[in-house]
Design an enzyme around this catalytic site. Structure first.
Site, short mmCIF file in Angstrom:
data_model
loop_
_atom_site.label_atom_id
_atom_site.label_comp_id
_atom_site.label_asym_id
_atom_site.label_seq_id
_atom_site.Cartn_x
_atom_site.Cartn_y
_atom_site.Cartn_z
N HIS A 58 23.65 7.69 -73.35
CA HIS A 58 25.00 7.59 -72.77
C HIS A 58 25.10 8.34 -71.44
O HIS A 58 26.11 8.98 -71.15
CB HIS A 58 26.05 8.11 -73.76
CG HIS A 58 26.14 7.33 -75.03
ND1 HIS A 58 26.89 6.18 -75.15
CD2 HIS A 58 25.57 7.52 -76.25
CE1 HIS A 58 26.77 5.70 -76.38
NE2 HIS A 58 25.97 6.49 -77.06
N ASN A 74 31.85 3.82 -80.50
CA ASN A 74 31.26 2.78 -79.66
C ASN A 74 32.21 1.60 -79.57
O ASN A 74 33.26 1.58 -80.21
CB ASN A 74 29.92 2.31 -80.23
CG ASN A 74 28.79 3.29 -79.96
OD1 ASN A 74 28.83 4.06 -79.01
ND2 ASN A 74 27.76 3.26 -80.79
N ARG A 128 30.11 -10.56 -76.58
CA ARG A 128 30.67 -9.21 -76.50
C ARG A 128 29.64 -8.17 -76.09
O ARG A 128 29.97 -6.98 -75.96
CB ARG A 128 31.32 -8.83 -77.83
CG ARG A 128 32.56 -9.66 -78.14
CD ARG A 128 33.46 -9.00 -79.16
NE ARG A 128 34.60 -9.84 -79.48
CZ ARG A 128 35.64 -9.45 -80.20
NH1 ARG A 128 35.68 -8.22 -80.69
NH2 ARG A 128 36.64 -10.27 -80.46
N ASN A 167 37.19 -3.30 -77.35
CA ASN A 167 37.69 -2.49 -78.45
C ASN A 167 36.82 -1.25 -78.62
O ASN A 167 35.71 -1.16 -78.10
CB ASN A 167 37.68 -3.29 -79.75
CG ASN A 167 38.66 -4.43 -79.76
OD1 ASN A 167 39.65 -4.41 -79.03
ND2 ASN A 167 38.42 -5.44 -80.59
N LYS A 182 42.00 -1.09 -80.81
CA LYS A 182 41.96 -2.44 -80.25
C LYS A 182 42.61 -2.46 -78.87
O LYS A 182 43.73 -1.98 -78.68
CB LYS A 182 42.71 -3.41 -81.17
CG LYS A 182 42.19 -3.45 -82.61
CD LYS A 182 40.93 -4.28 -82.72
CE LYS A 182 40.55 -4.52 -84.18
NZ LYS A 182 39.37 -5.38 -84.29
N TRP A 240 33.55 -3.02 -93.29
CA TRP A 240 34.40 -3.26 -94.45
C TRP A 240 35.22 -4.52 -94.18
O TRP A 240 35.92 -4.59 -93.16
CB TRP A 240 35.36 -2.09 -94.66
CG TRP A 240 34.72 -0.79 -95.05
CD1 TRP A 240 33.40 -0.53 -95.28
CD2 TRP A 240 35.42 0.45 -95.26
NE1 TRP A 240 33.22 0.79 -95.61
CE2 TRP A 240 34.45 1.42 -95.61
CE3 TRP A 240 36.75 0.83 -95.18
CZ2 TRP A 240 34.78 2.74 -95.87
CZ3 TRP A 240 37.08 2.15 -95.44
CH2 TRP A 240 36.11 3.09 -95.79
N LYS A 297 39.87 -8.49 -95.03
CA LYS A 297 40.71 -9.12 -96.05
C LYS A 297 40.87 -8.22 -97.27
O LYS A 297 41.88 -8.29 -97.98
CB LYS A 297 40.14 -10.47 -96.46
CG LYS A 297 38.78 -10.44 -97.11
CD LYS A 297 38.29 -11.85 -97.44
CE LYS A 297 36.89 -11.84 -98.06
NZ LYS A 297 36.83 -11.11 -99.33
N TYR A 348 24.56 16.33 -81.91
CA TYR A 348 25.43 16.37 -80.73
C TYR A 348 25.70 17.79 -80.23
O TYR A 348 25.49 18.06 -79.04
CB TYR A 348 26.74 15.62 -81.01
CG TYR A 348 26.59 14.12 -80.81
CD1 TYR A 348 27.29 13.45 -79.82
CD2 TYR A 348 25.72 13.37 -81.60
CE1 TYR A 348 27.15 12.09 -79.62
CE2 TYR A 348 25.56 12.01 -81.41
CZ TYR A 348 26.27 11.37 -80.42
OH TYR A 348 26.10 10.02 -80.23
#
EC number: 1.11.1.6
Length: 527
Positions: free
Chosen positions: A75, A148, A203, A213, A237, A303, A306, A358
């Protein structure tokens, strides 16, 4: 025309105009001493040598020699901005975190967007996942949601992370990007299929940073004021709508404007066109996790919406550009282990590995006191602990307060309400192999149901165009994995590869030997 330039191009002009009523500051050394001549070094005569007493020169040059800090190992190329998070829906039934305390509450945030594999000067429009990290400055310390632009990742076990990144970086001998390395790793790790398919879809090249997103990606744990916990995933989003770049346009921009994403974000904010994202969570109870058809902590899977619908929480808004890139973006450091009470880690193996990796890399890159750097400082909380000293300690080092615990002198005390939620774990301790868990079902759904025919066509073209430069045996392994997802997937990629392979091959360099040590040993033996 110069008069119609964008805000990024006119930054120097605007800076001057903002200071118009003021006289220029007096030029000084780093120690604050006024400088009389900044254009000429001090010498013994007009053609003589430099004098060591020219502290104006030595002060300037010594600092210049140390301007660069270590580049992020991943990154490295990024853009940053600042703004706020506002709660729009109550989720206190799930979390006691103060950031979610009540509807209408605003929390300052810092955000950094980035590519993953490229160096600091690389193009913004390459096919690569995008980092989307958010730092929330809360009253209970910083919360770093280090996400991400994809809800999944290439691997599910942190042990593979260094090798994965090495495979995406440069060849250790040629120092070139190497399709053999990239596709050899991916083909030997079929758990990467979901992310690889997402990456080579449309994407894979977002149109800048505003039109994509963001996802926390990992599974986390939320704990409410009653000590009740659930697992969750975070989503943000874009309110600007998803926009992606065609391959040809991305290639053109990589040559003509490699900082396209950085420029677009800066200009949008400078023009008052503040980008925003709607923030959601998915929630899964512990009981549901026990009966879930796959490991709910597997970072290579999602996940299903729905079954676990998105629950709206709030909005992220970016309304300020950095005042100085190095100070506020290059030195910005995100740490997944920064979690205030009410937000905790799950057993996600990748998340567990990042909890160490990190902060460890930040201490290497920025120093052990990196949390005292203003952009990283939890300025809305009072930091009180028993950590002292170290390079670049920039504050009062907590004065004369005791530096040991326990003590009898009214120094900081532990807070019972901040205790982590209790967890139950298996008593079996071993290295559990997760490589053969279902790697294809969700990829098949993405290929057959999420993508339309045109998108599937472009996906296979993008893959073949990249895979064609790998050796044939690696191509065959990759195609087998795509075929395992769906016969049509593998057949399309193979057909395109056949076309490429029938053409005259390009000159390729394949140097995977350890000759250096053998040559050195032989040379010593001949002495």
């Amino acid at each position: 025309m110069a008069d119609s330039r964008d805000p990024a191009s006119d930054q120097m002009k605007q800076w001057k105009e903002q200071r118009a009523p003021q006289k220029p500051d007096v030029l000084t050394t780093g120690g604050g001493n006024p400088i009389g001549d900044k254009l000429n070094i001090m010498t013994a005569g007009p053609r003589g040598p430099l004098l060591v007493q020219d502290v104006v020169f030595t002060d300037e040059m010594a600092h210049f020699d140390r301007e660069r800090i270590p580049e992020r190992v991943v990154h490295a190329k990024g853009a940053g901005a600042f703004g706020y998070f506002e709660v729009t829906h109550d989720i206190t039934r799930y979390s006691k975190a103060k950031v979610f305390e009540h509807i209408g509450k605003r929390t300052p945030i810092a955000v950094r967007f980035s590519t993953v594999a490229g160096e600091s000067g690389s193009a913004d429009t390459v096919r690569d996942p995008r980092g989307f990290a958010v730092k929330f400055y809360t009253e209970d310390g910083n919360w770093d949601l280090v996400g991400n632009n994809t809800p999944i990742f290439f691997i599910r076990d942190a042990m593979l992370f260094p090798s994965f990144i090495h495979s995406q970086k440069r060849n250790p001998q040629t120092h070139l990007k190497d399709p053999d390395m990239v596709w050899d790793f991916w083909s030997l790790c079929p758990e990467s299929l979901h992310q690889v398919t997402f990456l080579f879809s449309d994407r894979g090249i977002p149109d800048g940073h505003r039109h994509m997103n963001g996802y926390g990606s990992h599974t986390f744990k939320l704990v409410n004021a009653n000590g009740e916990a659930v697992y969750c995933k975070f989503h943000y989003k874009t309110d600007q709508g998803i926009k992606n770049l065609p391959v040809e346009e991305a290639g053109r921009l990589a040559q003509e404007d490699p900082d396209y994403g950085l420029r677009d974000l800066f200009n949008a904010i400078a023009s008052g066109n503040y980008p925003s994202w709607t923030f959601y969570i998915q929630v899964m109870t512990f009981k549901e996790a026990e009966t879930f058809p796959f490991n709910p902590f597997d970072l290579t899977k999602v996940w299903p919406h729905k079954d676990y619908p998105l629950i709206p929480v709030g909005k992220l808004v970016l309304n300020r550009n950095p005042a100085n890139y190095f100070a506020e973006v290059e030195q910005m450091a995100f740490d997944p282990s920064n979690m205030p009470p009410g937000i905790e880690p799950s057993p996600d193996k990748m998340l567990q590995g990042r909890l160490f990796a990190y902060p460890d890399t930040h201490r290497h890159r920025l120093g052990p006191n990196y949390l005292q750097i203003p952009v990283n400082c939890p300025y809305r909380a009072r930091v009180a602990n028993y950590q002292r000293d170290g390079p670049m300690c920039m504050h009062d080092n907590q004065g004369g307060a005791p530096n040991y615990y326990p003590n009898s002198f009214s120094a900081p005390e532990q807070q019972g309400s901040a205790l982590e939620h209790h967890s139950q774990c298996s008593a079996d301790v071993k290295r559990f192999n997760s490589a053969n868990e279902d790697n294809v079902t969700q990829v098949r759904t993405f290929y057959t149901k999420v993508l339309n025919e045109e998108e599937r066509k472009r996906l296979c073209e993008n893959i073949a165009n990249h895979l064609k430069d790998a050796q044939l045996f690696i191509q065959r392994k990759a195609v087998k994995n795509f075929t395992d997802v769906h016969p049509d997937y593998g057949a399309r990629v193979q057909a395109l590869l056949d076309q490429y392979n029938s053409q005259k091959p390009k000159n390729a360099i394949h140097t995977y030997v350890q000759a250096g040590s053998h040559i050195a040993a032989k040379g010593k033996a001949n002495l």
